[in-house]
Write a protein that holds these residues in place. Structure first.
Motif, PDB file in Angstrom:
ATOM      1  N   PRO A 105      -7.239 -14.983   2.043  1.00 32.82           N
ATOM      2  CA  PRO A 105      -6.921 -14.536   0.673  1.00 32.82           C
ATOM      3  C   PRO A 105      -7.761 -13.320   0.298  1.00 32.82           C
ATOM      4  CG  PRO A 105      -7.244 -16.923   0.750  1.00 32.82           C
ATOM      5  CD  PRO A 105      -7.668 -16.391   2.082  1.00 32.82           C
ATOM      6  N   GLY A 106      -7.113 -12.331  -0.302  1.00 36.01           N
ATOM      7  CA  GLY A 106      -7.823 -11.144  -0.759  1.00 36.01           C
ATOM      8  C   GLY A 106      -8.136 -10.132   0.318  1.00 36.01           C
ATOM      9  N   ILE A 107      -7.713 -10.384   1.547  1.00 38.33           N
ATOM     10  CA  ILE A 107      -7.980  -9.471   2.661  1.00 38.33           C
ATOM     11  C   ILE A 107      -6.660  -8.852   3.110  1.00 38.33           C
ATOM     12  CG2 ILE A 107      -8.810  -9.260   5.028  1.00 38.33           C
ATOM     13  CD1 ILE A 107     -11.011  -9.705   2.967  1.00 38.33           C
ATOM     14  N   ARG A 108      -6.624  -7.524   3.134  1.00 42.12           N
ATOM     15  CA  ARG A 108      -5.420  -6.812   3.591  1.00 42.12           C
ATOM     16  C   ARG A 108      -5.529  -6.598   5.091  1.00 42.12           C
ATOM     17  NH1 ARG A 108      -1.084  -4.552   5.359  1.00 42.12           N
ATOM     18  NH2 ARG A 108       0.107  -3.115   4.035  1.00 42.12           N
ATOM     19  N   ASP A 109      -4.518  -7.052   5.803  1.00 41.75           N
ATOM     20  CA  ASP A 109      -4.499  -6.961   7.261  1.00 41.75           C
ATOM     21  C   ASP A 109      -3.720  -5.717   7.685  1.00 41.75           C
ATOM     22  OD1 ASP A 109      -5.029  -8.851   9.765  1.00 41.75           O
ATOM     23  OD2 ASP A 109      -3.076  -7.881  10.045  1.00 41.75           O
ATOM     24  N   PHE A 110      -4.296  -4.929   8.594  1.00 43.00           N
ATOM     25  CA  PHE A 110      -3.602  -3.774   9.164  1.00 43.00           C
ATOM     26  C   PHE A 110      -3.556  -3.896  10.679  1.00 43.00           C
ATOM     27  CE2 PHE A 110      -4.986  -1.539   5.184  1.00 43.00           C
ATOM     28  CZ  PHE A 110      -3.715  -1.214   4.735  1.00 43.00           C
ATOM     29  N   ILE A 111      -2.389  -3.642  11.234  1.00 48.76           N
ATOM     30  CA  ILE A 111      -2.217  -3.587  12.688  1.00 48.76           C
ATOM     31  C   ILE A 111      -2.198  -2.115  13.092  1.00 48.76           C
ATOM     32  CG2 ILE A 111      -0.772  -4.210  14.644  1.00 48.76           C
ATOM     33  CD1 ILE A 111       0.511  -6.356  12.842  1.00 48.76           C
ATOM     34  N   ILE A 112      -3.155  -1.704  13.899  1.00 52.77           N
ATOM     35  CA  ILE A 112      -3.213  -0.313  14.360  1.00 52.77           C
ATOM     36  C   ILE A 112      -3.252  -0.322  15.880  1.00 52.77           C
ATOM     37  CG2 ILE A 112      -4.473   1.861  14.288  1.00 52.77           C
ATOM     38  CD1 ILE A 112      -3.351   1.124  11.588  1.00 52.77           C
ATOM     39  N   PRO A 113      -2.124  -0.038  16.541  1.00 52.70           N
ATOM     40  CA  PRO A 113      -2.105  -0.062  18.002  1.00 52.70           C
ATOM     41  C   PRO A 113      -2.963   1.056  18.592  1.00 52.70           C
ATOM     42  CG  PRO A 113       0.117  -0.115  17.076  1.00 52.70           C
ATOM     43  CD  PRO A 113      -0.815   0.261  15.971  1.00 52.70           C
TER      44      PRO A 113
ATOM     45  N   VAL B 246       2.618   9.181  14.873  1.00 48.80           N
ATOM     46  CA  VAL B 246       1.770   7.989  14.899  1.00 48.80           C
ATOM     47  C   VAL B 246       1.692   7.364  13.511  1.00 48.80           C
ATOM     48  CG1 VAL B 246      -0.593   7.159  15.256  1.00 48.80           C
ATOM     49  CG2 VAL B 246       0.411   8.789  16.877  1.00 48.80           C
ATOM     50  N   VAL B 247       1.489   8.192  12.487  1.00 47.30           N
ATOM     51  CA  VAL B 247       1.412   7.679  11.116  1.00 47.30           C
ATOM     52  C   VAL B 247       2.739   7.048  10.708  1.00 47.30           C
ATOM     53  CG1 VAL B 247       1.181   8.366   8.691  1.00 47.30           C
ATOM     54  CG2 VAL B 247      -0.425   9.237  10.395  1.00 47.30           C
ATOM     55  N   GLU B 248       3.844   7.683  11.054  1.00 49.44           N
ATOM     56  CA  GLU B 248       5.157   7.127  10.717  1.00 49.44           C
ATOM     57  C   GLU B 248       5.341   5.750  11.346  1.00 49.44           C
ATOM     58  OE1 GLU B 248       9.919   8.242  11.217  1.00 49.44           O
ATOM     59  OE2 GLU B 248       8.368   9.745  11.625  1.00 49.44           O
ATOM     60  N   ASP B 249       4.992   5.627  12.640  1.00 47.09           N
ATOM     61  CA  ASP B 249       5.134   4.337  13.326  1.00 47.09           C
ATOM     62  C   ASP B 249       4.219   3.278  12.705  1.00 47.09           C
ATOM     63  OD1 ASP B 249       6.966   5.507  15.015  1.00 47.09           O
ATOM     64  OD2 ASP B 249       5.537   5.819  16.650  1.00 47.09           O
ATOM     65  N   ASN B 250       2.967   3.665  12.439  1.00 48.60           N
ATOM     66  CA  ASN B 250       2.020   2.700  11.870  1.00 48.60           C
ATOM     67  C   ASN B 250       2.400   2.301  10.452  1.00 48.60           C
ATOM     68  OD1 ASN B 250       0.504   2.626  14.203  1.00 48.60           O
ATOM     69  ND2 ASN B 250      -0.979   4.158  13.500  1.00 48.60           N
ATOM     70  N   ALA B 251       2.959   3.240   9.698  1.00 47.98           N
ATOM     71  CA  ALA B 251       3.407   2.907   8.348  1.00 47.98           C
ATOM     72  C   ALA B 251       4.513   1.855   8.398  1.00 47.98           C
ATOM     73  CB  ALA B 251       3.882   4.166   7.627  1.00 47.98           C
TER      74      ALA B 251
ATOM     75  N   LEU C  57       5.017  -0.298  10.791  1.00 43.12           N
ATOM     76  CA  LEU C  57       4.438  -1.543  11.299  1.00 43.12           C
ATOM     77  C   LEU C  57       3.701  -2.312  10.207  1.00 43.12           C
ATOM     78  CD1 LEU C  57       3.971  -3.206  13.899  1.00 43.12           C
ATOM     79  CD2 LEU C  57       1.910  -1.846  14.276  1.00 43.12           C
ATOM     80  N   ASN C  58       3.108  -1.559   9.260  1.00 43.78           N
ATOM     81  CA  ASN C  58       2.293  -2.185   8.219  1.00 43.78           C
ATOM     82  C   ASN C  58       2.963  -2.200   6.847  1.00 43.78           C
ATOM     83  OD1 ASN C  58      -0.541  -2.774   9.442  1.00 43.78           O
ATOM     84  ND2 ASN C  58       0.024  -0.761  10.260  1.00 43.78           N
ATOM     85  N   ARG C  59       4.250  -1.893   6.813  1.00 42.47           N
ATOM     86  CA  ARG C  59       5.031  -1.935   5.574  1.00 42.47           C
ATOM     87  C   ARG C  59       4.426  -1.024   4.504  1.00 42.47           C
ATOM     88  NH1 ARG C  59       3.873  -6.783   7.132  1.00 42.47           N
ATOM     89  NH2 ARG C  59       2.577  -7.216   5.283  1.00 42.47           N
ATOM     90  N   VAL C  60       4.035   0.167   4.919  1.00 41.78           N
ATOM     91  CA  VAL C  60       3.546   1.182   3.987  1.00 41.78           C
ATOM     92  C   VAL C  60       4.696   2.160   3.730  1.00 41.78           C
ATOM     93  CG1 VAL C  60       1.898   3.062   3.622  1.00 41.78           C
ATOM     94  CG2 VAL C  60       1.166   0.966   4.800  1.00 41.78           C
ATOM     95  N   PRO C  61       5.165   2.278   2.505  1.00 42.84           N
ATOM     96  CA  PRO C  61       6.322   3.145   2.240  1.00 42.84           C
ATOM     97  C   PRO C  61       5.974   4.622   2.374  1.00 42.84           C
ATOM     98  CG  PRO C  61       5.444   2.257   0.190  1.00 42.84           C
ATOM     99  CD  PRO C  61       4.701   1.571   1.290  1.00 42.84           C
ATOM    100  N   LEU C  62       6.844   5.377   3.009  1.00 49.59           N
ATOM    101  CA  LEU C  62       6.668   6.816   3.153  1.00 49.59           C
ATOM    102  C   LEU C  62       7.562   7.538   2.155  1.00 49.59           C
ATOM    103  CD1 LEU C  62       6.655   7.191   7.056  1.00 49.59           C
ATOM    104  CD2 LEU C  62       4.691   7.081   5.513  1.00 49.59           C
TER     105      LEU C  62
END
Length: 320
Positions: free
Chosen positions: A116-124, A192-197, A199-204
């Motif tokens: 809880p309260g921790i944002r998880d990021f997957i960065i290959p 790379v940023v597009e792919d990681n976004a 993967l991590n549900r970050v809207p572009l």
């Protein structure tokens, strides 16, 4: 995939650190030669190595450039050809997950934290730097968390030299309604940023709550100029560029705006802070993670925090 070569120099820590500083000052440095410095082993903190990776067999000029970093008196150069591989990806494989501030960062080989309260990021592991494992990236994540918790308001932010996009993602998580812009000098990073976004549900995109990506050298891009000025600029790059870009960062900040700098050794901190002072920026807080300094600065109009007292942070490196 390409064949690479590596040059290794073994020397005491002060010698290697001095060579890294000389590299920062070498503005005509061949960008194909990538350097890093590190201790040989945890139980040998005073014995360091400098490693230089090249995408070709080292020529006499390449070896001379490495030697020149040691004032012409370099220890013996160990030269080896590496297997045909993507050495950047290889160097980032099996990177252990890290916890820094409100974030847990890991490669796909490891599970999410689910706390809880921790944002998880997957960065290959990828062709760009910034998986979160490096002390400077982890330090920035911790400092961004502190900034948010101390009441910093950010409506417009920029991450200069974004690499994988991680710090921009983290800032947008902390200030989800902000306009956000990421840039890097390396065109590879855009993909790379597009792919990681994704993967991590970050809207572009270009609207509030979305991340816009541009390829730019420092602040020199019309999109960066048009989307400013900024409440927050993040730059986790190198000491030399930080020094030269300090006045440009200052010009693109709102009065009282925040600047987060990393990528500098603690031995380089005085030079970076001097350049920032000349640009009208003042220290709000700092932390040291290992050998690296992470600096939070603000425009002179509101340079102090918490009643004008500077907030020095402890060395948190052992807790990460």
């Amino acid at each position: 995939m390409s064949q690479s070569w590596k040059i290794t120099v073994l020397a005491p820590r002060p010698v290697i650190e001095a060579a890294l500083v000389a590299h920062e000052d070498a503005f005509d440095w061949d960008a194909d030669i990538v350097l890093s410095g590190s201790e040989i082993a945890e139980d040998r903190p005073d014995d360091w190595r400098l490693e230089a990776w090249l995408p070709r067999r080292p020529a006499p000029a390449d070896k001379a450039a490495i030697t020149a970093l040691f004032a012409g008196k370099a220890p013996p150069l160990e030269i080896e050809q590496l297997p045909e591989t993507d050495w950047v990806t290889l160097s980032q494989n099996n990177v252990q997950p890290i916890r820094a501030g409100a974030f847990h960062v890991h490669t796909p080989e490891f599970p999410a934290a689910n706390e809880p309260g921790i944002r998880d990021f997957i960065i290959p592991a990828s062709q760009a730097f910034g998986t979160g494992a490096h002390a400077t990236t982890a330090g920035c994540l911790a400092m961004l968390t502190r900034m948010r918790r101390t009441g910093v308001i950010t409506r417009n932010l920029a991450d200069i030299g974004t690499g994988t996009g991680l710090l921009a993602f983290a800032a947008l998580h902390l200030w989800p309604r902000a306009l956000a812009t990421a840039s890097d000098i390396d065109r590879v990073c855009a993909g790379v940023v597009e792919d990681n976004a994704a993967l991590n549900r970050v809207p572009l995109g270009g609207r509030a709550g979305e991340l816009a990506m541009v390829v730019a050298d420092g602040m020199a891009h019309p999109v960066l100029a048009a989307r400013g000025p900024y409440d927050l600029i993040i730059a986790n790059i190198l000491a030399g560029p930080l020094i030269s870009l300090a006045p440009h960062f200052a010009r693109h900040l709102v009065p009282g705006g925040n600047l987060l700098l990393a990528g500098l050794l603690e031995t380089q901190e005085a030079q970076v802070r001097a350049a920032c002072r000349r640009a009208g920026l003042r220290l709000a807080a700092r932390l040291v993670n290992g050998d690296w300094s992470i600096l939070w600065l603000r425009q002179r109009a509101r340079a102090s925090v918490h009643g004008g007292r500077r907030a020095d942070l402890p060395d948190w490196s052992r807790s990460w």
